[in-house]
Design an enzyme around this catalytic site. Structure first.
Site, mmCIF file in Angstrom:
data_model
loop_
_atom_site.group_PDB
_atom_site.id
_atom_site.type_symbol
_atom_site.label_atom_id
_atom_site.label_comp_id
_atom_site.label_asym_id
_atom_site.label_seq_id
_atom_site.Cartn_x
_atom_site.Cartn_y
_atom_site.Cartn_z
ATOM 1 N N SER A 7 51.062 39.320 41.270
ATOM 2 C CA SER A 7 49.415 39.121 41.992
ATOM 3 C C SER A 7 49.569 39.353 43.463
ATOM 4 C CB SER A 7 49.072 37.623 42.047
ATOM 5 O OG SER A 7 48.240 37.232 42.950
ATOM 6 N N HIS A 32 48.008 42.662 39.595
ATOM 7 C CA HIS A 32 46.925 41.688 39.655
ATOM 8 C C HIS A 32 46.365 41.425 40.989
ATOM 9 C CE1 HIS A 32 45.097 37.992 37.659
ATOM 10 N NE2 HIS A 32 45.250 37.351 38.597
ATOM 11 N N ASP A 34 43.405 39.528 43.168
ATOM 12 C CA ASP A 34 42.708 38.428 43.110
ATOM 13 C C ASP A 34 41.542 38.411 44.260
ATOM 14 O OD1 ASP A 34 43.851 36.729 41.218
ATOM 15 O OD2 ASP A 34 45.478 36.594 42.455
ATOM 16 N N MET A 36 38.224 36.747 45.893
ATOM 17 C CA MET A 36 37.668 35.625 46.029
ATOM 18 C C MET A 36 36.476 35.817 46.923
ATOM 19 S SD MET A 36 40.951 33.077 46.033
ATOM 20 C CE MET A 36 42.256 33.336 45.035
ATOM 21 N N HIS A 65 40.774 40.269 39.021
ATOM 22 C CA HIS A 65 40.480 38.862 38.669
ATOM 23 C C HIS A 65 39.136 38.725 39.591
ATOM 24 C CE1 HIS A 65 41.995 34.581 38.346
ATOM 25 N NE2 HIS A 65 40.836 34.746 37.775
ATOM 26 N N MET A 67 36.999 36.155 41.198
ATOM 27 C CA MET A 67 36.698 34.661 41.156
ATOM 28 C C MET A 67 35.366 34.652 42.039
ATOM 29 S SD MET A 67 40.626 33.536 41.500
ATOM 30 C CE MET A 67 41.120 35.072 42.036
ATOM 31 N N MET A 136 43.561 30.077 32.897
ATOM 32 C CA MET A 136 44.121 29.694 34.346
ATOM 33 C C MET A 136 44.879 28.343 34.113
ATOM 34 S SD MET A 136 43.029 31.690 36.491
ATOM 35 C CE MET A 136 43.655 30.878 37.894
ATOM 36 N N ASP A 174 47.799 32.784 34.316
ATOM 37 C CA ASP A 174 47.577 32.874 35.689
ATOM 38 C C ASP A 174 47.673 31.303 36.453
ATOM 39 O OD1 ASP A 174 47.182 33.801 38.234
ATOM 40 O OD2 ASP A 174 45.169 34.340 37.958
#
Ligand code: DX5
Ligand code: ZN
Length: 217
Positions: A7, A32, A34, A36, A65, A67, A136, A174
């Site tokens: 990540s 990965h 992330d 957000m 991913h 979020m 998660m 994760d």
């Protein structure tokens, strides 16, 4: 065969290109990413621009991913930028079937993520159309948190359900995955292991990918 997904959340963003090249040279299969939004989770990270600038520099599967709230608004942009796999949160999708369909229509693989408190059974009706389930093992928002072992049975149940129903989704885990926790996660049935702090928090991320893989069995 398990897959390792470093990540970039814990990478040195002033050297992002070389950090990504290092984990690729170390044998990582997925990268990965992330994303957000400061609403679904209490933190803000990156958008499609970063995906687009990394894309020409890597052959890894870009595992994005999201979020974020209202992911449908941004899914096409991430796929256009080069995401191969887009994972949305079950908790952020009012119309999850529609969102998963949108990801596939736009030409990417579709993943669905579950927060630690969300039961896997909430996905029963979409599992046949999903390429990956992300379990998660921390509450999303930050790297470097402690692994929540209460999610281990969820991994095992998803693996059992897949087997019993002839399905083929990958099971990704994760949060808090490191040399100490990875073996129990793989034992429980995970296929794809995300690791942020464990890979990028050490001086040699390239070597760390192989060390983590060796610790998995
Ligand atoms: C958490 C993110 C994770 C995180 C994992 O909100 O979704 O991908 O970066 O980081 P570590 O491996 O440090 O727990
Ligand atoms: Zn993540």
């Amino acid at each position: 065969m398990i897959k390792i997904a470093p990540s970039i959340l814990s990478a040195d963003f002033s050297n992002l290109g070389s950090q990504v090249a290092a984990v690729e040279a170390g044998g990582a299969e997925y990268l990965h990413i992330d994303v957000m939004d400061g609403h679904f989770v209490p933190n803000i990270t990156i958008g499609p621009l970063v995906v687009a600038s990394l894309r020409p520099r890597s052959q890894m599967v870009f595992d994005t991913h999201l979020m974020i709230e209202e992911p449908d608004r941004y899914i096409p942009d991430f796929i256009k930028a080069g995401s191969d796999l887009v994972t949305v949160h079950q908790e952020a999708c009012t119309h999850l079937h529609r969102t998963v369909s949108l990801i596939r229509e736009k030409g990417a693989k579709a993943g669905v993520a579950l927060n630690p408190a969300t039961p896997w059974q909430s996905l029963e009706y979409v599992l046949p159309m999903v390429d990956l389930v992300l379990v998660m093992s921390v509450n999303p928002g930050f790297g470097g948190q402690k692994f929540i072992s209460a999610v281990l049975p969820k991994i095992t149940e998803l693996a059992r359900y897949r087997q019993e129903n002839g399905l083929s989704y990958e099971i990704q885990v994760d949060g808090g995955v490191n040399g100490q926790t990875i073996a129990q996660v793989v034992q429980a049935g995970a296929d794809v292991l995300v690791a942020g702090a464990a890979v990028f928090g050490v001086p040699d991320p390239q070597a760390e990918v192989a060390l983590l893989r060796a610790a998995a069995y």
